[in-house]
Design a protein around this motif. Structure first.
Motif: not given
Length: 597
Positions: A427-440
């Protein structure tokens, strides 16, 4: 890892039933306890009356006793039955339905939370996915089925003991006859249970295929393709084939199940109630004269009740519990399925961006022989804007999935500030990323909730994020406008470009040091694309950005460009450096630029 595809249960039938009861008991202990009492209340009074009540009335009549005793007996019986019905109705109307919904909701939440934490590799396994759908779809029906079986089981056990004791006191031989006949037909019940469970598992697989082709005709995603091409006959043919598979599967199993069930039931009825029991009772009444008229009726009624209870507790339990057990086994395996991507012990820093290093990173998708990524080495400095380019299938999206720990590397390391990403919590690792996916995806929620991806929306921040993404559509209710028409007839439907801008705004909204954009401008026109690039540079100037793009005009301003091919990095450098190199990047850029001249 437990084999989710195994047909043979790893636990006994009663172990699985007890496991499911424990799950329900944690959510609503009163419902489980209430069902046990209700199972007794709805069966025992009527069965005692059919034995002792009838015996009492007949004996009074046969002995020429006071007829008022019969009236009093009938009044008592009526009161017992009325009280029983009132209690049953009150329990069902004021308690059962609400608690049942509570349990169904609790189990669904448990399944959804588990599904949320499963590795993406689990979804890549079609056998697992079939069983996953089976577990999710059967959650509600499984609750009512197991509760119904348990309440009946408790009621039949208490009834068996009570009526059996009465019958034993009147004539123990009659009891032994019925128990013996039912026991003879018990072993074939396992076969019925196995067939019924396998039928449902196979049905789920065939239904999934049929449902897919059915969805194609009504989902908006497919409507234009279906109407503009001649694919309709193919889809109808595939749907009909899948539907025929469902029908044939039903026929295949139902015939076998019905035949075995008929053999069981007719055997008990013919051998027990049409031959042995009448023969013995006739002997006792006519020859030995050991039974009175009341004893005769009570014994025959009691024997029928005993046979019914014992038949369910042996034949019925094995057949019905066995079917539920095999499906509950899927619950157990699903809820206990281990993940390959596990939490580390440390908590990641979600502050300023730090250096990201990929050292000799290789990755092979589960079930594949060849690696998708091969010996990737990369250093991304704080606040750099990194572009990943290359032909389809080069491994760009896979690399970003590894950065997000949606998969873990097969070999090598990914380090952030010198710390392996596997050493910190997910959770803490993913909290430091924001992602916009190709298949949003855009969700059936408000515009603000779609931006914040949370029920709590910072309106000022959400509006700013939408502005940076280039979203300019005027909506009547602003951030409170509902998107899509899943649940709201007035929901806002958006174009592909508008939907993508909403998805991109999430990257601007989230407070985090790293942003990953997979084809952020795929659905945008050139002007919107240019504006997005400018906004991205402005809004993400204090963040590290990794973006994938096939439009190389967006990569010109990147600090460093990595060109990937067949899972390897074949070129790296700035736009000017790669153009001077005259390699793959320069060829791709010139090819695209030529189209605009």
């Amino acid at each position: 890892m437990a084999d989710f595809r195994a047909d043979k249960p790893q636990h006994s039938t009663f172990s699985n039933i007890f496991y499911f009861l424990k799950l329900m008991f944690k959510i609503s202990p009163f419902l489980v306890i209430g069902e046990c009492f209700w199972g007794v209340l709805m069966r025992l009074p009527t069965r005692i009356i059919s034995v002792l009540g009838v015996k009492y009335v007949i004996d009074v009549i046969a002995s020429g006793g006071d007829k008022m005793k019969i009236v009093y007996a009938v009044i008592v019986i009526a009161i017992v039955l009325a009280v029983s019905e009132i209690l049953n109705a009150a329990y069902r109307d004021f308690f059962f339905n609400a608690e049942l919904e509570k349990v169904s909701k609790g189990l669904s939440e448990m399944l959804y939370k588990k599904a949320k934490n499963l590795d993406l590799s689990s979804y890549d396994d079609p056998d697992f996915y079939n069983n996953f759908i089976l577990v999710i779809n059967s959650s509600g029906t499984r609750v009512t089925m197991v509760l119904g079986l348990v309440q009946r089981y408790i009621g039949e056990v208490v009834s068996l003991i009570t009526i059996g004791s009465i019958l034993f006191a009147i004539d123990p031989v009659c009891l032994l006859i019925i128990l013996g006949v039912v026991a003879v037909f018990t072993p074939v019940s396992n076969k019925i249970g196995r067939l019924q469970a396998k039928r449902q598992i196979d049905n789920n697989r065939y239904h999934r295929k049929a449902d897919y082709f059915a969805r194609v005709f009504y989902l908006q995603d497919y409507c234009k393709e279906v109407r503009m091409n001649d694919i309709k006959p193919l889809l109808l043919e595939r749907y009909n084939d899948a539907a025929d598979d469902v029908i044939n599967n039903q026929i295949k199993y139902v015939r076998k199940i019905d035949f075995i069930y008929f053999f069981q039931e007719s055997g008990v009825q013919i051998l027990g109630f049409m031959f042995l029991l009448p023969l013995y009772l006739g002997y006792c009444v006519l020859k030995a004269k050991t039974l009175s008229a009341g004893d005769f009726v009570a014994t025959f009624n009691g024997a029928f009740q005993i046979a019914s209870s014992f038949s369910f507790l042996t034949v019925g339990v094995v057949r019905q519990f066995s079917e539920s057990s095999r499906l509950i086994e899927k619950y157990r395996e699903f809820l206990k399925r281990k993940t390959n991507i596990n939490d580390g012990e440390n908590t990641a820093d979600v502050g300023e961006p730090k250096t990201i290093e990929l050292k000799n990173v290789s990755f092979t998708y589960p079930g594949n022989d060849e690696p998708t990524l091969k010996n990737i080495n990369m250093t991304i400095r704080p606040k750099e804007k990194i572009a990943l380019v290359g032909y389809n299938g080069a491994g760009k999206t896979t690399l970003t999935n590894l950065l997000l720990r949606l998969y873990d590397v097969t070999d090598g390391q990914i380090l952030i500030d010198g710390e392996d990403v596997r050493d910190v919590t997910l959770q803490s690792h993913r909290d430091r990323f924001s992602a916009v996916f190709q298949d949003f995806q855009v969700f059936a929620a408000t515009l603000g909730e779609n931006v914040a991806m949370d029920v709590n929306v910072d309106s000022e921040r959400a509006a700013s994020a939408l502005r940076h993404s280039g979203f300019s559509k005027e909506l009547k209710n602003g951030l409170s406008a509902n998107l899509l028409r899943e649940f709201d007839d007035d929901g806002v439907m958006m174009s592909g470009g508008e939907s993508q801008k909403v998805a991109i705004s999430r990257a601007f909204y989230k407070k985090c040091p790293y942003v990953i954009l997979d084809e952020p401008s795929a659905n945008l026109d050139p002007v919107a694309e240019y504006n997005l690039n400018q906004s991205m540079i402005e809004a993400a100037q204090d963040k590290t950005v990794v973006f994938i793009s096939h439009r190389l005009s967006t990569t010109v301003s990147a600090d460093r460009i990595y060109v990937m091919e067949n899972g390897k990095i074949i070129e790296q450098g700035s736009h000017d450096e790669l153009m001077a190199l005259g390699g793959t990047y320069a060829y791709m850029f010139n090819l695209q630029a030529e189209k605009y001249k």
